[in-house]
Write an enzyme that holds these catalytic residues in place. Sequence first.
Site, mmCIF file in Angstrom:
data_model
loop_
_atom_site.group_PDB
_atom_site.id
_atom_site.type_symbol
_atom_site.label_atom_id
_atom_site.label_comp_id
_atom_site.label_asym_id
_atom_site.label_seq_id
_atom_site.Cartn_x
_atom_site.Cartn_y
_atom_site.Cartn_z
ATOM 1 N N ASP A 1 0.868 -1.178 0.000
ATOM 2 C CA ASP A 1 0.000 0.000 0.000
ATOM 3 C C ASP A 1 0.905 1.228 0.000
ATOM 4 O O ASP A 1 2.110 1.130 0.230
ATOM 5 C CB ASP A 1 -0.974 -0.041 1.189
ATOM 6 C CG ASP A 1 -2.202 0.830 0.935
ATOM 7 O OD1 ASP A 1 -2.227 1.581 -0.069
ATOM 8 O OD2 ASP A 1 -3.149 0.779 1.756
ATOM 9 N N ASP B 1 -3.787 6.995 -3.834
ATOM 10 C CA ASP B 1 -5.131 7.507 -4.086
ATOM 11 C C ASP B 1 -5.567 8.423 -2.953
ATOM 12 O O ASP B 1 -4.937 8.462 -1.901
ATOM 13 C CB ASP B 1 -6.113 6.326 -4.226
ATOM 14 C CG ASP B 1 -6.041 5.376 -3.043
ATOM 15 O OD1 ASP B 1 -4.916 5.044 -2.616
ATOM 16 O OD2 ASP B 1 -7.101 4.978 -2.521
HETATM 17 N N1 GUN Z 1 -6.468 0.882 3.007
HETATM 18 C C1 GUN Z 1 -7.737 0.932 3.465
HETATM 19 N N2 GUN Z 1 -8.482 1.760 2.702
HETATM 20 C C2 GUN Z 1 -7.677 2.233 1.743
HETATM 21 C C3 GUN Z 1 -7.877 3.115 0.630
HETATM 22 O O1 GUN Z 1 -8.963 3.644 0.397
HETATM 23 N N3 GUN Z 1 -6.783 3.357 -0.174
HETATM 24 C C4 GUN Z 1 -5.572 2.770 0.075
HETATM 25 N N4 GUN Z 1 -4.557 3.028 -0.757
HETATM 26 N N5 GUN Z 1 -5.367 1.955 1.112
HETATM 27 C C5 GUN Z 1 -6.414 1.679 1.928
#
Ligand code: GUN
Length: 638
Positions: free
Chosen positions: A88, A123
């Site tokens: 992420d 995002d």
């Molecule tokens: N982890 C939990 N929700 C989100 C999200 O909306 N975007 C991202 N990049 N990671 C997340």
Amino acid sequence: MFEIIKRDGLARIGVLHTRRGKLETPALLPVVNPKLATVTPADIYHHFGFKGLITNSYIIRNSKGLKESALEKGLHELLDFPGVIMTDSGTFQSHMYGEVEVSNDEIVDFQRDIGSDIGTVLDIFTEPYWTEEQTKDSITVTLERTQEAVALKGDMMIAGVVQGSIYPGLREDCARSMASMDVDVHPIGGVVPLMEQYRFRELVDVIIASKKGLSPDRPVHLFGAGHPMVIALAALLGCDMFDSASYAKFARDDRLMFLDGTYRLKDMQGLECECPACRDHDLESLRALPDEKRMVTIARHNLYELKKEMGRVRRAIMEGSLWELAESRCRAHPALLDGLRRTADHVDHLELFEPLSRDGAMFYTGSETLSRPCFRRFELRSNERYSTDLKKCAILDEKGKPHGRYMGQELQSLLSQNTLPLVKTAFGPIPPDLDEIYPIAQSIFPSIGDDGMDSEIGRKEDGFLSAHGLERQEPVIDEEPYDINRLRALSVSRYQFGREATDILFDGPLELVVSRKTGKIRNVLVSGEHILSMRASDGFYTLRVEGAMKLVDRLTEPLMRVTVVDDAIPFNKEGRNVFCNFVHDCDPDIRPNDEVMVVSKEGELLCVGRALLVRDEMLAFKKGVAVKVRDGTSSQKA
Ligand code: GUN
Ligand code: ZN
């Protein structure tokens, strides 16, 4: 690249082909904090069997030591994890703590450089309390960043996150824009607050809206969904991937996750869990463990609970019983029940993916069952495709299934008086010639009805009677015999293939081969040719090449047809399966498990078989079987 192995409605068993090998879906990716792994990645892979995990590239990049060793050794060696690693980007940190100190291109470059298998765009997290305007503006930025990430991704797969707060229109638009980009995985983002606040009805709207805009050939990840209670419902709506930080987070607060919720160790009055982490404990001994040991034990318990539910959901998809599983899971909490009930608002979308039949019987688990797409399907097809010359009908109470076996005499007697006997069921009134098809005969209801069932019965009765101009009258039963098999042969065909196809198929002298043992239709011969066979299991037909030959020259295009490109012609003629990458086009009315004719672009019949996918799926997927072929025309004698 993503491929579907098995599906049940929107739910699917799939394989995501990554450079680290295959990731089978539905997949749960445990979240590993690169700074403190409560359960080691090696354990997550080898012991728990999770073949993918998710970790945070933003945290790694912000820690000098981790950053250097990630760049030097690569992420897989750093974490000691041989499976698929998704990263992420820091978006969640900005949701939690405000701004993050990194730009989209920097974090995408970094994820690629440390060898992440699936990187994520930076995002913008759309909060549920945002206005529509604010949400819309931020989506514009997220889309720009996604485009930028696609250009930077290199060999890494990229996850393009569908945002849009609680606005279904914005979700669908965002998803559609994402679908047009070279993105590999689609997380649905901004949903953690909805799940934390148990706003499951909005979650259902958000998932469906996102799914509508996305392309079916890419896996959908529900970002932050990692509680076992929600997996079945989310999988039912077409989510393929999940991630869980809660297994570790909750463990830090002495909280255990179960299928019906999260429980605090201090409030629990017993520990009856048989998972390998709890097995050697009772409540007292678990409570008495030293802090660190207890936390790890609970985290492991939570992972076992998740692993078990993932296996259970997978099995339910394979067996065609995911609706029943989701219905039972959603009874764990009224808010989840809201989520389940909300699916009723989307039944017309769900019906597009509803299979013609399933292997097992459909169970009624409560009034929500009445909103399942199989009910909608029957209502639509019995109103639109059924046809009768009779003007009068009589309504009878159900005495057993199939109706012909338990109420044969009443049904026959009324038919011989030119009265259509209709049996009252929650699917609607059932004419005697449709009593053996799925799900009419293959469904089990409690014998004690409820208000939901009763009102549904009345509503559907009115609909059917007016669709066919029938006038209701009191039944008079005498002992006239009547052979309903001829009616059944036509009516099942109309229901399954439509009226036009039925007129063509049955144009000629009709002969039925009936099983001597069961009295059921086995084969349908028209003008001496065996064109259809009836399956005992679901009461529907398989279409034979001889039947398709009759249809292919006369049935309006594109009905019942899957058109393939020229390269596929010799293979399909020999009776080989149709693969998605060879599909040129397909009748949009085809539903999973419908019988289809596979034809060349010139309209030549090549083979017959069963569609596994619907049109949009056949056209989108590059891998996997579109039509399971039964017989090719060149395996036929001339
Ligand atoms: N982890 C939990 N929700 C989100 C999200 O909306 N975007 C991202 N990049 N990671 C997340
Ligand atoms: Zn346990």
